[in-house]
Enzyme design. Structure first.
Site, PDB file in Angstrom:
ATOM      1  N   ASP A 171       0.789  -1.247   0.000  1.00  0.00           N
ATOM      2  CA  ASP A 171       0.000   0.000   0.000  1.00  0.00           C
ATOM      3  C   ASP A 171       0.821   1.297   0.000  1.00  0.00           C
ATOM      4  O   ASP A 171       0.487   2.235   0.737  1.00  0.00           O
ATOM      5  CB  ASP A 171      -0.960   0.005   1.200  1.00  0.00           C
ATOM      6  CG  ASP A 171      -2.019  -1.087   1.128  1.00  0.00           C
ATOM      7  OD1 ASP A 171      -1.980  -1.896   0.199  1.00  0.00           O
ATOM      8  OD2 ASP A 171      -2.887  -1.115   2.018  1.00  0.00           O
ATOM      9  N   ASP A 196      -4.484  -0.867  -1.919  1.00  0.00           N
ATOM     10  CA  ASP A 196      -5.783  -0.721  -1.280  1.00  0.00           C
ATOM     11  C   ASP A 196      -6.714  -0.166  -2.357  1.00  0.00           C
ATOM     12  O   ASP A 196      -6.375   0.818  -3.023  1.00  0.00           O
ATOM     13  CB  ASP A 196      -5.631   0.262  -0.100  1.00  0.00           C
ATOM     14  CG  ASP A 196      -6.568  -0.026   1.065  1.00  0.00           C
ATOM     15  OD1 ASP A 196      -6.851  -1.208   1.331  1.00  0.00           O
ATOM     16  OD2 ASP A 196      -7.031   0.943   1.714  1.00  0.00           O
ATOM     17  N   HIS A 225     -10.631   0.481  -2.856  1.00  0.00           N
ATOM     18  CA  HIS A 225     -12.014   0.484  -2.383  1.00  0.00           C
ATOM     19  C   HIS A 225     -12.981   1.055  -3.415  1.00  0.00           C
ATOM     20  O   HIS A 225     -12.669   2.062  -4.064  1.00  0.00           O
ATOM     21  CB  HIS A 225     -12.132   1.325  -1.111  1.00  0.00           C
ATOM     22  CG  HIS A 225     -11.313   0.834   0.040  1.00  0.00           C
ATOM     23  ND1 HIS A 225     -11.411  -0.446   0.528  1.00  0.00           N
ATOM     24  CD2 HIS A 225     -10.375   1.457   0.810  1.00  0.00           C
ATOM     25  CE1 HIS A 225     -10.577  -0.583   1.549  1.00  0.00           C
ATOM     26  NE2 HIS A 225      -9.931   0.556   1.735  1.00  0.00           N
ATOM     27  N   HIS A 246     -17.515   2.541   0.316  1.00  0.00           N
ATOM     28  CA  HIS A 246     -17.077   1.314   1.005  1.00  0.00           C
ATOM     29  C   HIS A 246     -17.450   1.337   2.492  1.00  0.00           C
ATOM     30  O   HIS A 246     -17.450   2.407   3.120  1.00  0.00           O
ATOM     31  CB  HIS A 246     -15.555   1.156   0.853  1.00  0.00           C
ATOM     32  CG  HIS A 246     -15.041  -0.155   1.346  1.00  0.00           C
ATOM     33  ND1 HIS A 246     -14.311  -0.281   2.508  1.00  0.00           N
ATOM     34  CD2 HIS A 246     -15.167  -1.402   0.833  1.00  0.00           C
ATOM     35  CE1 HIS A 246     -13.999  -1.556   2.679  1.00  0.00           C
ATOM     36  NE2 HIS A 246     -14.498  -2.259   1.688  1.00  0.00           N
ATOM     37  N   HIS A 305     -10.713   6.839   1.410  1.00  0.00           N
ATOM     38  CA  HIS A 305      -9.338   6.751   0.911  1.00  0.00           C
ATOM     39  C   HIS A 305      -9.246   5.661  -0.150  1.00  0.00           C
ATOM     40  O   HIS A 305     -10.045   4.719  -0.157  1.00  0.00           O
ATOM     41  CB  HIS A 305      -8.370   6.436   2.060  1.00  0.00           C
ATOM     42  CG  HIS A 305      -8.610   5.080   2.660  1.00  0.00           C
ATOM     43  ND1 HIS A 305      -9.609   4.833   3.592  1.00  0.00           N
ATOM     44  CD2 HIS A 305      -8.019   3.881   2.430  1.00  0.00           C
ATOM     45  CE1 HIS A 305      -9.610   3.554   3.907  1.00  0.00           C
ATOM     46  NE2 HIS A 305      -8.663   2.941   3.218  1.00  0.00           N
ATOM     47  N   LYS A 326      -6.940  -5.133  -3.033  1.00  0.00           N
ATOM     48  CA  LYS A 326      -7.714  -5.643  -1.890  1.00  0.00           C
ATOM     49  C   LYS A 326      -8.611  -4.546  -1.369  1.00  0.00           C
ATOM     50  O   LYS A 326      -8.362  -3.367  -1.602  1.00  0.00           O
ATOM     51  CB  LYS A 326      -6.759  -6.125  -0.793  1.00  0.00           C
ATOM     52  CG  LYS A 326      -5.866  -4.996  -0.287  1.00  0.00           C
ATOM     53  CD  LYS A 326      -4.872  -5.473   0.726  1.00  0.00           C
ATOM     54  CE  LYS A 326      -4.020  -4.324   1.216  1.00  0.00           C
ATOM     55  NZ  LYS A 326      -4.782  -3.244   1.875  1.00  0.00           N
ATOM     56  N   CYS A 348      -2.146  -2.631   7.533  1.00  0.00           N
ATOM     57  CA  CYS A 348      -1.991  -3.557   6.412  1.00  0.00           C
ATOM     58  C   CYS A 348      -0.678  -4.331   6.429  1.00  0.00           C
ATOM     59  O   CYS A 348      -0.650  -5.486   5.998  1.00  0.00           O
ATOM     60  CB  CYS A 348      -2.206  -2.809   5.103  1.00  0.00           C
ATOM     61  SG  CYS A 348      -3.929  -2.270   4.944  1.00  0.00           S
TER      62      CYS A 348
HETATM   63  C1  VGL Z   1      -4.745   0.752   5.587  1.00  0.00           C
HETATM   64  C2  VGL Z   1      -6.369   1.613   6.952  1.00  0.00           C
HETATM   65  C3  VGL Z   1      -7.305   1.465   5.967  1.00  0.00           C
HETATM   66  C4  VGL Z   1      -3.307   0.378   5.411  1.00  0.00           C
HETATM   67  C5  VGL Z   1      -5.669   0.582   4.588  1.00  0.00           C
HETATM   68  O1  VGL Z   1      -2.827   0.317   4.260  1.00  0.00           O
HETATM   69  O2  VGL Z   1      -2.630   0.133   6.439  1.00  0.00           O
HETATM   70  N1  VGL Z   1      -5.104   1.254   6.772  1.00  0.00           N
HETATM   71  N2  VGL Z   1      -6.956   0.955   4.783  1.00  0.00           N
HETATM   72 ZN    ZN Z   2      -8.381   0.920   3.228  1.00  0.00          ZN
END
Ligand code: VGL
Ligand code: ZN
Length: 215
Positions: A13, A51, A53, A57, A86, A111, A156
């Protein structure tokens, strides 16, 4: 740490929305780009996660009446932190960080695309049953060790590392190529990872080809 052909780098990410100025900025998150690029230049194989979404979401606070950013809500699969919107598909924030050397990555695994279920882990969604397919891919490629870096340590990265270990891979996190959202949360995440047998290595130990201290 000596890198061998069966090692795979998992870059978690490293996306615009997680950098300073993004929708869900990880403090000092942009500091991982240099170390991650050094790792990408060093490992024989690399996989990136993104990430990813859909708009609206279930992990977004705006999807819950009265939901506050960084609050918690009960979901059928358990407690869910509510995040600012996000990494929405089709927005600039979902892109990889500018300057990230993605060219050598062999797979991008997305994901968090299931509308009603979050997925911190690159392996298993938050319902803990729906698989992304990554474990099967890595096994089929013959990889035996997963080395993680990226964002965020306490979400993550930690969830992906724990699931990599649970899937039977030797698992190591590069401690100076990750950053966390929350300081206490990151301390707790390191403890959980250590207890699960996830190793910890410094970038310099990889670059020097030296063996990491035991976790
Ligand atoms: C993440 C919060 C929500 C991450 C992703 O990449 O750690 N944290 N979505
Ligand atoms: Zn996320």
């Amino acid at each position: 740490m000596r890198i061998v052909e069966t090692d795979v780098l998992l870059v978690v990410d490293v996306q615009v929305d997680f950098l300073p100025g993004g929708a869900l900025p990880v403090p000092d998150g942009d500091a991982v780009v240099g170390p991650v690029n050094a790792l990408l230049a060093t490992f024989p194989h690399a996989v990136l996660t993104q990430d990813w979404h859909p708009a609206g979401h279930a992990s977004f606070h705006t999807s819950h009446p009265g939901g506050e950013p960084f609050g918690t809500v009960a979901m059928p699969y358990g407690p869910q932190v509510l995040w600012p919107e996000h990494c929405v598909q089709g927005t600039p924030g979902v892109a990889f960080a500018p300057g990230l050397d993605v060219a050598r990555a062999e797979l991008v695994i997305r994901k968090g695309y299931t509308h009603a279920v979050d997925s911190y882990s690159a392996f298993l969604e938050a319902d803990r049953t729906t698989r992304t397919g990554l474990a099967g891919y890595l096994r089929e490629r013959g990889f035996t060790r997963v080395v993680l870096c990226g964002l965020a340590t306490d979400f993550c990265v930690a969830w992906s590392a724990l699931d990599a270990r649970a899937a039977g891979f030797e698992t190591v996190v590069v401690e100076d190529a990750v950053r966390g959202i929350d300081r206490d949360g990151s301390v707790a995440a390191w403890a959980r990872m250590a207890a699960a047998g996830v190793g910890r290595v410094r970038l310099a130990e990889i670059m020097a080809g030296r063996t990491a201290a035991a976790p």
